[in-house]
Design an enzyme around this catalytic site. Structure first.
Site, mmCIF file in Angstrom:
data_model
loop_
_atom_site.group_PDB
_atom_site.id
_atom_site.type_symbol
_atom_site.label_atom_id
_atom_site.label_comp_id
_atom_site.label_asym_id
_atom_site.label_seq_id
_atom_site.Cartn_x
_atom_site.Cartn_y
_atom_site.Cartn_z
ATOM 1 N N ARG A 101 0.854 -1.196 0.000
ATOM 2 C CA ARG A 101 0.000 0.000 0.000
ATOM 3 C C ARG A 101 0.880 1.233 0.000
ATOM 4 O O ARG A 101 1.774 1.349 0.841
ATOM 5 C CB ARG A 101 -0.848 0.048 1.286
ATOM 6 C CG ARG A 101 -1.948 -0.909 1.338
ATOM 7 C CD ARG A 101 -2.980 -0.540 2.388
ATOM 8 N NE ARG A 101 -2.449 -0.143 3.679
ATOM 9 C CZ ARG A 101 -3.194 0.209 4.705
ATOM 10 N NH1 ARG A 101 -4.511 0.227 4.583
ATOM 11 N NH2 ARG A 101 -2.665 0.543 5.856
ATOM 12 N N THR A 105 -1.405 7.407 -0.287
ATOM 13 C CA THR A 105 -2.717 7.268 -0.943
ATOM 14 C C THR A 105 -3.469 6.030 -0.457
ATOM 15 O O THR A 105 -4.671 5.902 -0.709
ATOM 16 C CB THR A 105 -2.535 7.128 -2.466
ATOM 17 O OG1 THR A 105 -1.818 5.913 -2.712
ATOM 18 C CG2 THR A 105 -1.762 8.297 -3.047
ATOM 19 N N ASP A 197 0.827 -3.903 12.309
ATOM 20 C CA ASP A 197 1.277 -4.151 10.942
ATOM 21 C C ASP A 197 1.663 -5.627 10.822
ATOM 22 O O ASP A 197 2.673 -6.063 11.381
ATOM 23 C CB ASP A 197 2.469 -3.237 10.610
ATOM 24 C CG ASP A 197 2.830 -3.323 9.136
ATOM 25 O OD1 ASP A 197 3.062 -4.448 8.639
ATOM 26 O OD2 ASP A 197 2.846 -2.277 8.465
ATOM 27 N N ASP A 200 5.191 -6.500 9.334
ATOM 28 C CA ASP A 200 6.282 -6.165 10.256
ATOM 29 C C ASP A 200 6.334 -7.141 11.426
ATOM 30 O O ASP A 200 7.409 -7.574 11.850
ATOM 31 C CB ASP A 200 6.114 -4.730 10.787
ATOM 32 C CG ASP A 200 6.524 -3.699 9.743
ATOM 33 O OD1 ASP A 200 7.179 -4.074 8.754
ATOM 34 O OD2 ASP A 200 6.164 -2.522 9.916
HETATM 35 C C1 PRP Z 1 -0.861 -4.894 4.374
HETATM 36 C C2 PRP Z 1 -1.653 -6.177 4.496
HETATM 37 C C3 PRP Z 1 -2.540 -6.134 3.276
HETATM 38 C C4 PRP Z 1 -2.824 -4.667 3.141
HETATM 39 C C5 PRP Z 1 -4.210 -4.401 3.672
HETATM 40 O O1 PRP Z 1 0.173 -5.017 3.500
HETATM 41 O O2 PRP Z 1 -0.861 -7.323 4.572
HETATM 42 O O3 PRP Z 1 -1.917 -6.631 2.105
HETATM 43 O O4 PRP Z 1 -1.862 -3.958 3.932
HETATM 44 O O5 PRP Z 1 -4.579 -3.083 3.473
HETATM 45 P P1 PRP Z 1 -5.745 -2.645 2.482
HETATM 46 O O6 PRP Z 1 -6.896 -3.562 2.732
HETATM 47 O O7 PRP Z 1 -6.020 -1.227 2.899
HETATM 48 O O8 PRP Z 1 -5.224 -2.712 1.082
HETATM 49 P P2 PRP Z 1 1.259 -3.847 3.282
HETATM 50 O O9 PRP Z 1 0.811 -2.918 2.225
HETATM 51 O O10 PRP Z 1 1.595 -3.239 4.615
HETATM 52 O O11 PRP Z 1 2.502 -4.615 2.671
HETATM 53 P P3 PRP Z 1 3.508 -5.649 3.369
HETATM 54 O O12 PRP Z 1 2.724 -6.910 3.666
HETATM 55 O O13 PRP Z 1 4.552 -5.872 2.339
HETATM 56 O O14 PRP Z 1 4.026 -5.023 4.631
HETATM 57 N N1 URA Z 2 -2.068 -3.562 7.048
HETATM 58 C C1 URA Z 2 -1.698 -4.090 8.237
HETATM 59 O O1 URA Z 2 -0.707 -4.831 8.306
HETATM 60 N N2 URA Z 2 -2.413 -3.789 9.319
HETATM 61 C C2 URA Z 2 -3.489 -2.985 9.268
HETATM 62 O O2 URA Z 2 -4.123 -2.751 10.314
HETATM 63 C C3 URA Z 2 -3.870 -2.448 8.027
HETATM 64 C C4 URA Z 2 -3.137 -2.757 6.930
#
Ligand code: PRP
Ligand code: URA
Length: 206
Positions: A101, A105, A197, A200
């Protein structure tokens, strides 16, 4: 359609995932365990076909799975759900979709995708622990549909009402499975109370 899986073991493990003090090692193990328990519930309706096998004592008319299962984790955090499900369905093939994400945005950016053949004939399970705005899951589902997938189940651990609504609007044909549905998103698009997160916490970054 939304299905919130309320099995006591799933709920108990989700509570452990939520705790701030849960270590990366435990988070990893528990996420896999929840994914396996969710898969057990979700696969109740998988079709079977009749077959005959030989036991040590003779012929047995029995059944086996009649459909391919394809798991598609959304990178990164969805990776933490693959082993728990493939332990139960060892024949499952695995595709990958890389998405993050944009911090400002909140729009999903796709950076990688690779899928097995014949998605059209398989049950495709999209795996991502978090359904926040729903942007990432909705895009992942669209990419899979563009590659021919017809029967898609979205498997997330925690969802926000906004995300559920988004998927129901964009993809009314997709079954959504959650272990818990939370109150809201905060101003940064994080699920509250959620679990933080997921990527993370799973990989020990940050
Ligand atoms: C997180 C999570 C989802 C997304 C959810 O990933 O694992 O993929 O956010 O958010 P949304 O429903 O608003 O799209 P992130 O973008 O943090 O990537 P990562 O897993 O690589 O940390
Ligand atoms: N992605 C995450 O990992 N946690 C949240 O709460 C939202 C998006």
């Amino acid at each position: 359609m939304l299905n919130v899986l309320k099995h006591p073991l799933i709920t108990h493990k989700l509570t452990q995932l939520r705790r701030r003090e849960t270590t990366t090692k435990d988070f990893r193990e528990i996420l896999d365990e929840i994914a396996g328990l969710m898969a057990y519930e979700i696969t109740r309706d998988l079709p079977l076909k009749n077959i005959t096998v030989e036991t040590p004592l003779g012929k047995c008319n029995t059944q086996e799975l009649a459909i391919d299962v394809v798991l598609v984790p959304v990178l990164r955090a969805g990776l933490g759900m693959v082993d728990g499900i493939s332990n139960l369905i060892p024949t499952a093939r695995v595709g990958h979709i890389g998405m993050y994400r944009d911090h400002d945005t909140l729009k999903p950016m796709t950076y990688y995708s690779k899928f097995p053949d014949n998605l059209a004939d398989a049950i495709v399970m999209v795996l991502d622990p978090m359904l926040a705005t729903g942007g990432s899951s909705s895009s992942a589902i669209q990419v899979l549909k563009d590659h021919g997938a017809k029967s898609i189940k979205l498997v997330c651990v925690v969802g926000a009402p906004e995300g559920v609504e988004r998927i129901m609007k964009d993809h009314p044909d997709v079954q959504i499975y959650l272990s818990g549905i939370d109150e809201k998103l905060n101003e940064h698009g994080y699920i509250v109370p959620g679990l933080g997160d997921a990527g993370d916490r799973l990989f020990g970054t940050k």
